[in-house]
Enzyme design. Structure first.
Site, PDB file in Angstrom:
ATOM      1  N   LYS A 181      79.494  40.962  55.594  1.00 19.90           N
ATOM      2  CA  LYS A 181      80.491  41.803  54.903  1.00 19.90           C
ATOM      3  C   LYS A 181      79.870  42.351  53.614  1.00 19.90           C
ATOM      4  O   LYS A 181      79.389  41.576  52.789  1.00 19.90           O
ATOM      5  CB  LYS A 181      81.724  40.943  54.579  1.00 19.90           C
ATOM      6  CG  LYS A 181      82.716  41.606  53.652  1.00 19.90           C
ATOM      7  CD  LYS A 181      83.941  40.710  53.420  1.00 19.90           C
ATOM      8  CE  LYS A 181      84.848  41.274  52.354  1.00 19.90           C
ATOM      9  NZ  LYS A 181      85.953  40.365  52.010  1.00 19.90           N
TER      10      LYS A 181
ATOM     11  N   ILE B 131     100.394  18.153  61.705  1.00 18.08           N
ATOM     12  CA  ILE B 131     100.608  19.341  60.859  1.00 18.08           C
ATOM     13  C   ILE B 131      99.360  20.213  60.975  1.00 18.08           C
ATOM     14  O   ILE B 131      98.254  19.776  60.662  1.00 18.08           O
ATOM     15  CB  ILE B 131     100.831  18.946  59.385  1.00 18.08           C
ATOM     16  CG1 ILE B 131     101.999  17.975  59.255  1.00 18.08           C
ATOM     17  CG2 ILE B 131     101.042  20.184  58.513  1.00 18.08           C
ATOM     18  CD1 ILE B 131     102.149  17.330  57.874  1.00 18.08           C
TER      19      ILE B 131
ATOM     20  N   VAL C 130      94.453  31.158  59.086  1.00 10.93           N
ATOM     21  CA  VAL C 130      93.972  32.501  58.718  1.00 10.93           C
ATOM     22  C   VAL C 130      93.013  32.311  57.544  1.00 10.93           C
ATOM     23  O   VAL C 130      92.814  31.203  57.074  1.00 10.93           O
ATOM     24  CB  VAL C 130      95.108  33.465  58.302  1.00 10.93           C
ATOM     25  CG1 VAL C 130      95.796  34.081  59.473  1.00 10.93           C
ATOM     26  CG2 VAL C 130      96.080  32.779  57.358  1.00 10.93           C
TER      27      VAL C 130
ATOM     28  N   VAL D  48     100.648  11.553  55.885  1.00  8.59           N
ATOM     29  CA  VAL D  48     101.076  10.841  54.678  1.00  8.59           C
ATOM     30  C   VAL D  48     102.513  11.225  54.349  1.00  8.59           C
ATOM     31  O   VAL D  48     102.861  12.405  54.319  1.00  8.59           O
ATOM     32  CB  VAL D  48     100.115  11.176  53.507  1.00  8.59           C
ATOM     33  CG1 VAL D  48     100.701  10.727  52.179  1.00  8.59           C
ATOM     34  CG2 VAL D  48      98.757  10.537  53.765  1.00  8.59           C
TER      35      VAL D  48
ATOM     36  N   THR E 142      89.808  36.210  48.063  1.00  4.04           N
ATOM     37  CA  THR E 142      89.238  35.400  46.991  1.00  4.04           C
ATOM     38  C   THR E 142      89.529  33.897  47.115  1.00  4.04           C
ATOM     39  O   THR E 142      89.039  33.111  46.298  1.00  4.04           O
ATOM     40  CB  THR E 142      89.825  35.866  45.644  1.00  4.04           C
ATOM     41  OG1 THR E 142      91.244  36.002  45.796  1.00  4.04           O
ATOM     42  CG2 THR E 142      89.239  37.189  45.213  1.00  4.04           C
TER      43      THR E 142
ATOM     44  N   LEU F   6      95.183  26.017  49.053  1.00  2.24           N
ATOM     45  CA  LEU F   6      96.529  26.574  48.946  1.00  2.24           C
ATOM     46  C   LEU F   6      97.468  25.669  48.150  1.00  2.24           C
ATOM     47  O   LEU F   6      98.452  26.131  47.586  1.00  2.24           O
ATOM     48  CB  LEU F   6      97.089  26.831  50.346  1.00  2.24           C
ATOM     49  CG  LEU F   6      96.293  27.871  51.170  1.00  2.24           C
ATOM     50  CD1 LEU F   6      96.800  27.923  52.617  1.00  2.24           C
ATOM     51  CD2 LEU F   6      96.372  29.260  50.534  1.00  2.24           C
TER      52      LEU F   6
ATOM     53  N   GLY G 121      92.753  18.620  56.195  1.00  2.00           N
ATOM     54  CA  GLY G 121      91.533  19.020  56.902  1.00  2.00           C
ATOM     55  C   GLY G 121      91.529  20.490  57.258  1.00  2.00           C
ATOM     56  O   GLY G 121      91.094  20.890  58.338  1.00  2.00           O
TER      57      GLY G 121
HETATM   58  C1  LIG Z   1      97.981  35.677  55.364  1.00  4.18           C
HETATM   59  C2  LIG Z   1      96.813  34.993  54.730  1.00  4.18           C
HETATM   60  C3  LIG Z   1      95.547  35.573  54.770  1.00  4.18           C
HETATM   61  C4  LIG Z   1      94.460  34.948  54.155  1.00  4.18           C
HETATM   62  N1  LIG Z   1      93.238  35.566  54.142  1.00  4.18           N
HETATM   63  C5  LIG Z   1      92.215  35.003  53.446  1.00  4.18           C
HETATM   64  C6  LIG Z   1      90.931  35.613  53.392  1.00  4.18           C
HETATM   65  O1  LIG Z   1      90.692  36.658  53.970  1.00  4.18           O
HETATM   66  N2  LIG Z   1      89.965  34.998  52.686  1.00  4.18           N
HETATM   67  C7  LIG Z   1      90.167  33.812  52.044  1.00  4.18           C
HETATM   68  O2  LIG Z   1      89.248  33.295  51.387  1.00  4.18           O
HETATM   69  N3  LIG Z   1      91.349  33.193  52.141  1.00  4.18           N
HETATM   70  C8  LIG Z   1      92.369  33.750  52.799  1.00  4.18           C
HETATM   71  N4  LIG Z   1      93.570  33.100  52.875  1.00  4.18           N
HETATM   72  C9  LIG Z   1      93.687  31.765  52.299  1.00  4.18           C
HETATM   73  C10 LIG Z   1      93.038  30.761  53.246  1.00  4.18           C
HETATM   74  O3  LIG Z   1      93.686  30.807  54.498  1.00  4.18           O
HETATM   75  C11 LIG Z   1      93.118  29.345  52.677  1.00  4.18           C
HETATM   76  O4  LIG Z   1      92.690  29.357  51.345  1.00  4.18           O
HETATM   77  C12 LIG Z   1      92.232  28.413  53.451  1.00  4.18           C
HETATM   78  O5  LIG Z   1      92.498  28.476  54.809  1.00  4.18           O
HETATM   79  C13 LIG Z   1      92.387  26.993  52.973  1.00  4.18           C
HETATM   80  O6  LIG Z   1      93.634  26.468  53.351  1.00  4.18           O
HETATM   81  P1  LIG Z   1      93.926  24.960  53.012  1.00  4.18           P
HETATM   82  O7  LIG Z   1      92.829  24.130  53.545  1.00  4.18           O
HETATM   83  O8  LIG Z   1      94.230  24.855  51.556  1.00  4.18           O
HETATM   84  O9  LIG Z   1      95.293  24.655  53.759  1.00  4.18           O
HETATM   85  P2  LIG Z   1      95.622  24.478  55.335  1.00  4.18           P
HETATM   86  O10 LIG Z   1      94.742  25.265  56.190  1.00  4.18           O
HETATM   87  O11 LIG Z   1      97.100  24.709  55.453  1.00  4.18           O
HETATM   88  O12 LIG Z   1      95.329  22.939  55.647  1.00  4.18           O
HETATM   89  C14 LIG Z   1      96.223  21.923  55.247  1.00  4.18           C
HETATM   90  C15 LIG Z   1      95.755  20.588  55.810  1.00  4.18           C
HETATM   91  O13 LIG Z   1      96.528  19.552  55.218  1.00  4.18           O
HETATM   92  C16 LIG Z   1      96.983  18.658  56.220  1.00  4.18           C
HETATM   93  N5  LIG Z   1      98.239  18.058  55.742  1.00  4.18           N
HETATM   94  C17 LIG Z   1      99.306  18.717  55.219  1.00  4.18           C
HETATM   95  N6  LIG Z   1     100.269  17.810  54.893  1.00  4.18           N
HETATM   96  C18 LIG Z   1      99.787  16.583  55.231  1.00  4.18           C
HETATM   97  C19 LIG Z   1     100.295  15.245  55.147  1.00  4.18           C
HETATM   98  N7  LIG Z   1     101.503  14.996  54.637  1.00  4.18           N
HETATM   99  N8  LIG Z   1      99.529  14.249  55.604  1.00  4.18           N
HETATM  100  C20 LIG Z   1      98.305  14.481  56.116  1.00  4.18           C
HETATM  101  N9  LIG Z   1      97.760  15.704  56.212  1.00  4.18           N
HETATM  102  C21 LIG Z   1      98.500  16.739  55.769  1.00  4.18           C
HETATM  103  C22 LIG Z   1      97.134  19.502  57.466  1.00  4.18           C
HETATM  104  O14 LIG Z   1      97.062  18.691  58.635  1.00  4.18           O
HETATM  105  C23 LIG Z   1      95.906  20.438  57.321  1.00  4.18           C
HETATM  106  O15 LIG Z   1      94.777  19.755  57.839  1.00  4.18           O
HETATM  107  C24 LIG Z   1      94.657  33.694  53.512  1.00  4.18           C
HETATM  108  C25 LIG Z   1      95.909  33.091  53.518  1.00  4.18           C
HETATM  109  C26 LIG Z   1      96.986  33.732  54.092  1.00  4.18           C
HETATM  110  C27 LIG Z   1      98.345  33.052  54.058  1.00  4.18           C
END
Ligand SMILES: Cc1cc2nc3c(=O)[nH]c(=O)nc-3n(C[C@H](O)[C@H](O)[C@H](O)COP(=O)(O)OP(=O)(O)OC[C@H]3O[C@@H](n4cnc5c(N)ncnc54)[C@H](O)[C@@H]3O)c2cc1C
Length: 502
Positions: free
Chosen positions: A78, A42, A47, A185, A344, A333, A13
């Protein structure tokens, strides 16, 4: 539950999970029941506050106007990114990478003409900051919303609070019928074809579905851990793997741009939100430890003596070999990350979901469609990687081991190598970009801004005056035109205030 519908389970999420949930709910509400499962224990990465223009397309696709989400997410407009201190070449210590707009169609030919001839040794103004409307909007802190009497398409992205955006999108998804379950999970079960059959939670519950979306962030719980899809690291060409993050107060007129300033071991972002400024220093732990980076960053922000608490983040750069494997799609990610220099990542999330829906609608998960989809997403990742690697490879800084290693880095792709060779030979790189299909993400003009903005030109001592044809574009006239266009735009804060009344 509608028994005719198939089931989708989105695991995670964060922003990726909730963007996917909303898009799926819009496109596939008659085809699938959608449940988002996220761990209560978790956290999200917390960011990711800058976007590129396609995010507008996402909000439009899910039927959400700016007046509904921007204030709730402390969002600002932006128009591009300023890169400061990436080059030590005289006259090129900063440049702006603009989001292009329709009025640029008049001035962009002058940019291409001047910069091309300057590479051929003619003394012309070739710095990109003179040629684009967004550069002027950023300079004057104007918002990119044109009034009806200036009927031109203006491109822009946003800055926002990623935590608030996640909450907003969760609320929206609920109104579209997406179910939400809190669970961690721990394991999965497979059917006899190797597809994921169920997710197994830490209290023993089995969650079944037809399709699973892995949005678990860097954990890659399904795509990497369960399905063991290989991961290709880019760490040899992109050295950064850490960030230190602070928020500071927003005072005065907010910028309508991101500012990226190169520091000793990486670069720092400055992202203006309505209520605060997001600051982060992205650096390489191979060249600088956390304490040293934090001290340098505090110095840069003038916060050496402040007791503001910093947050340290580790990340990895690279991508999985297949984003769609068996009945699982990795989004966000979990599928990979090319560091945040051009913001991006969310665009990749959006592109992955939209292209997946397209491919699945056409081929229902057959191998050919899966393969084509994976090739397409990989090509996009690699095109973005090349552009970001180029930032580092062509930097003329040599003040630390970090910048020397970047400048000498031989781990660059063949495609980037070919573009740089073409540029250095004084060619028009358009053909090379098209041949390599590298202009699919960053267009020709972005590549030209990057290379000219960092001053990759012949040494000034070698320049010749050139004839009248070479000097056919007058910078003063272009500037009058651009400044005239800019008169149509409101200040950033004034435009943001209108969000509450629209
Ligand atoms: C330093 C930095 C700067 C960034 N700046 C930018 C930016 O300027 N612009 C941009 O577009 N992107 C940027 N990004 C990337 C951006 O942060 C991510 O692409 C975006 O937040 C999406 O993250 P996510 O949802 O993939 O992962 P996360 O935010 O890590 O979410 C993971 C989710 O999975 C759940 N989860 C994990 N394991 C389990 C499990 N076993 N069981 C149940 N749930 C689980 C967690 O609870 C959480 O809800 C940046 C990243 C970094 C590291």
């Amino acid at each position: 539950m509608n028994t005719e519908k198939k089931q989708i389970v989105i695991l995670g999420g964060g922003t990726a999970g909730w963007i996917a949930a909303n898009l799926m709910a819009v496109h596939w509400k008659d085809k699938f029941d959608i449940t988002l499962v996220e761990s209560p224990n978790i956290g999200t990465i917390g960011v990711g506050e800058g976007s590129t223009p396609p995010l507008r397309g996402f909000f439009s696709a899910i039927g959400v106007p700016e007046s509904e989400w921007m204030n709730e997410c402390q969002a600002t407009y932006k128009v591009g990114i300023t890169f400061k201190d990436w080059s030590v070449k005289s006259g090129f210590d900063h440049y702006f990478h603009p989001f292009l707009s329709q009025p640029d169609e008049f001035s962009a030919p002058a940019f291409f003409h001047n910069s091309f001839l300057r590479r051929k040794g003619i003394d012309l103004e070739g710095h990109p900051d003179h040629f684009f409307l967004a550069t002027e909007l950023a300079k004057q802190k104007l918002a990119p919303i044109a009034p009806p009497n200036f009927p031109f398409e203006i491109n822009y992205g946003y800055h926002f609070d990623s935590g608030l955006l996640g909450k907003f999108l969760a609320k929206k998804a609920a109104t579209k019928g997406v179910k939400h379950q809190l669970a961690t999970v721990q394991d999965v079960t497979f059917d006899n074809q190797g597809n994921i059959k169920t997710l197994v939670t830490d209290n023993g519950e089995h969650i079944a579905a037809d399709l699973f979306f892995d949005c678990t962030g860097f954990r890659g719980q399904l795509i990497q851990k369960a399905l063991k899809v290989p991961y290709h690291s880019c760490a040899k060409s992109l050295f950064n793997d850490s960030a230190v993050v602070f928020a500071t107060e927003q005072t005065g007129e907010p910028e309508s741009q991101t500012i990226s300033t190169a520091l000793k071991y990486g670069w720092a972002w400055n992202i203006p939100l309505q209520n605060r400024i997001g600051n982060g220093y992205v650096f390489s732990s191979s060249f600088c430890d956390e304490d040293k980076a934090e001290t340098e960053f505090r110095e840069h922000l003038g916060l050496l003596d402040a007791d503001t608490e910093a947050r340290h983040i580790k990340f990895q750069v690279g991508r999985v070999e297949q984003h769609w494997a068996k009945n699982c799609l990795a989004i966000g990610l979990s599928q990979g990350f090319i560091e945040p220099l051009e913001a991006t990542a969310l665009d990749m999330v959006q592109e992955t979901v939209v292209r997946f829906i397209e491919a699945y609608n056409q081929g229902e998960g057959t191998d050919k469609f899966r393969q084509d989809f994976n090739n397409r997403i990989n090509a996009r990742f690699d095109a973005i990687r090349d552009y970001i690697v180029c930032h580092y490879r062509i930097s003329s800084r040599t003040d630390t081991d970090y910048w020397i290693a970047n400048g000498n880095n031989q781990h660059i792709s063949r495609s980037l190598h070919a573009i740089l060779a073409s540029w250095m030979a004084g060619n028009n790189i358009t053909d090379e970009l098209e041949r390599q299909k590298l202009d699919a993400y960053f267009p020709n003009v972005s590549w030209n801004c990057l290379l000219t903005g960092k001053g990759i030109y012949p040494d000034p001592s070698q320049l010749k005056p050139g004839n009248d044809m070479a000097h056919k574009y007058k910078i003063e006239q272009l500037q009058r035109y651009i400044k005239g266009c800019a008169l149509n735009f409101k200040s950033h804060s004034e435009q943001l205030k209108l969000l509450t009344t629209s």
